[in-house]
Design a protein around this motif. Sequence first.
Motif, PDB file in Angstrom:
ATOM      1  N   CYS A  13       1.210  -1.167  -0.042  1.00  0.00           N
ATOM      2  CA  CYS A  13       0.010   0.138  -0.687  1.00  0.00           C
ATOM      3  C   CYS A  13       1.344   0.964   0.115  1.00  0.00           C
ATOM      4  N   PRO A  14       0.703   2.198  -0.009  1.00  0.00           N
ATOM      5  CA  PRO A  14       1.472   3.900   0.029  1.00  0.00           C
ATOM      6  C   PRO A  14       1.472   4.045   0.679  1.00  0.00           C
ATOM      7  N   GLN A  18       1.713   6.038   3.851  1.00  0.00           N
ATOM      8  CA  GLN A  18       0.980   6.521   4.997  1.00  0.00           C
ATOM      9  C   GLN A  18       1.440   7.920   4.957  1.00  0.00           C
ATOM     10  N   LEU A  44      -2.933  13.189   0.451  1.00  0.00           N
ATOM     11  CA  LEU A  44      -3.498  12.421  -0.028  1.00  0.00           C
ATOM     12  C   LEU A  44      -3.624  12.032  -1.168  1.00  0.00           C
ATOM     13  N   ARG A  85      -0.620   9.505  -2.481  1.00  0.00           N
ATOM     14  CA  ARG A  85      -1.513   8.166  -2.313  1.00  0.00           C
ATOM     15  C   ARG A  85      -1.831   8.149  -3.465  1.00  0.00           C
ATOM     16  N   GLN A  86      -2.936   8.666  -4.034  1.00  0.00           N
ATOM     17  CA  GLN A  86      -3.843   8.626  -5.385  1.00  0.00           C
ATOM     18  C   GLN A  86      -2.753   7.990  -5.727  1.00  0.00           C
ATOM     19  N   GLU A 106      -1.620   4.134  -5.806  1.00  0.00           N
ATOM     20  CA  GLU A 106      -2.925   3.914  -6.424  1.00  0.00           C
ATOM     21  C   GLU A 106      -2.516   3.380  -7.706  1.00  0.00           C
ATOM     22  N   ASP A 163      -9.160  -0.797  -3.330  1.00  0.00           N
ATOM     23  CA  ASP A 163      -9.071   0.192  -1.815  1.00  0.00           C
ATOM     24  C   ASP A 163      -7.531   0.839  -1.409  1.00  0.00           C
ATOM     25  N   GLY A 164      -6.655   0.722  -2.323  1.00  0.00           N
ATOM     26  CA  GLY A 164      -5.703   1.250  -1.498  1.00  0.00           C
ATOM     27  C   GLY A 164      -4.636   0.443  -1.047  1.00  0.00           C
ATOM     28  N   LYS A 165      -5.122  -0.889  -1.542  1.00  0.00           N
ATOM     29  CA  LYS A 165      -3.789  -1.947  -1.717  1.00  0.00           C
ATOM     30  C   LYS A 165      -3.154  -3.250  -3.067  1.00  0.00           C
ATOM     31  N   GLU A 217       2.005  -3.764   4.201  1.00  0.00           N
ATOM     32  CA  GLU A 217       0.331  -3.685   4.589  1.00  0.00           C
ATOM     33  C   GLU A 217       0.997  -3.934   6.443  1.00  0.00           C
TER      34      GLU A 217
END
Length: 301
Positions: free
Chosen positions: A231-232, A234, A238, A241-242, A245, A252-254, A288
């Motif tokens: 995942c990005p 954290q 935002l 991260r998008q 993704e 769903d971010g993963k 994750e």
Amino acid sequence: MFKPTFLGWLFIFSLYYQGGIFLGARTMRKDDLLRYQLIEVILLWEGRLTARHLTDYFSISRPSAQKSITDYKELNPTAFARNNSEKGHIAVAGFEPLFISSDFAQYQQFFAAQPESDSPLHFAIELLPVPLRNVTPEWVRPILLAIKQSLRLDIGYLSLSSPDYEDRIIQPHSIVFDGFRYHVRGFCEKNQDFRDFVLSRFNGEFVFEGAATHTAADDLLWQTWLDVVICPDQRLALKQRQCIEFDYQMQDGKKVIRTRAALLNYLLQRLRVDIYQTDAQSQQIIIEPECRKALSPYLNR
């Protein structure tokens, strides 16, 4: 004359030798299969196919190239349509190849690093040079034979802990490419366990010692499959991260990547998540947290 690279040929032959392609009561000729693969690569990634693609790549006549295109059309009737204004065959929306995958690396393997040319096949993608490993056919042959015939192999091996070659009796079952170097996976009789050996560190002096007693089926880490969830980072904003993704096609971010437990550490090194970076933009992706806990028994093994 424009010729495919070594990687291009390696890719083509690897596809061919995965198994025969049968159409009805006849087996497809190898030459036909190679041409159909090129047709699909061009259609999929460039969208426009001409006879010259085949004539330049395979050094064949234009009538022969046209025949291959016609024969392919019979196998995959909805693949493309003739467009006279563009003087070529145009891939239809949703074109699905029969003989290749949709991995862009295959296009690169066909055509990258070609000399400057007026051929329509030339394009500007460069492959980064990497140091050549000390791998020779004479050293690889006994290992491949031992794998194919399930044999014990007494062979010299050089390791960081043993700076001089020492005899190892191994029972190899697979060869692994980690993106940078090749490894031999097999049972080590010295350590009484399955280990990875760097292919370029064998010395080629070998003796076969009879039938293997341990196979891939006995290799627990090889037979164990793991889901690596990335995942990005954290710490990123935002919008950043998008962006990550989108880049990794996350849902769903993963993103879930399935791998053998024996290859987990190679995958993490390839993803550059084996080391935690203090700078979020350098890190970009992480494992994750819950997934990392689940993977912990397999890390650094």
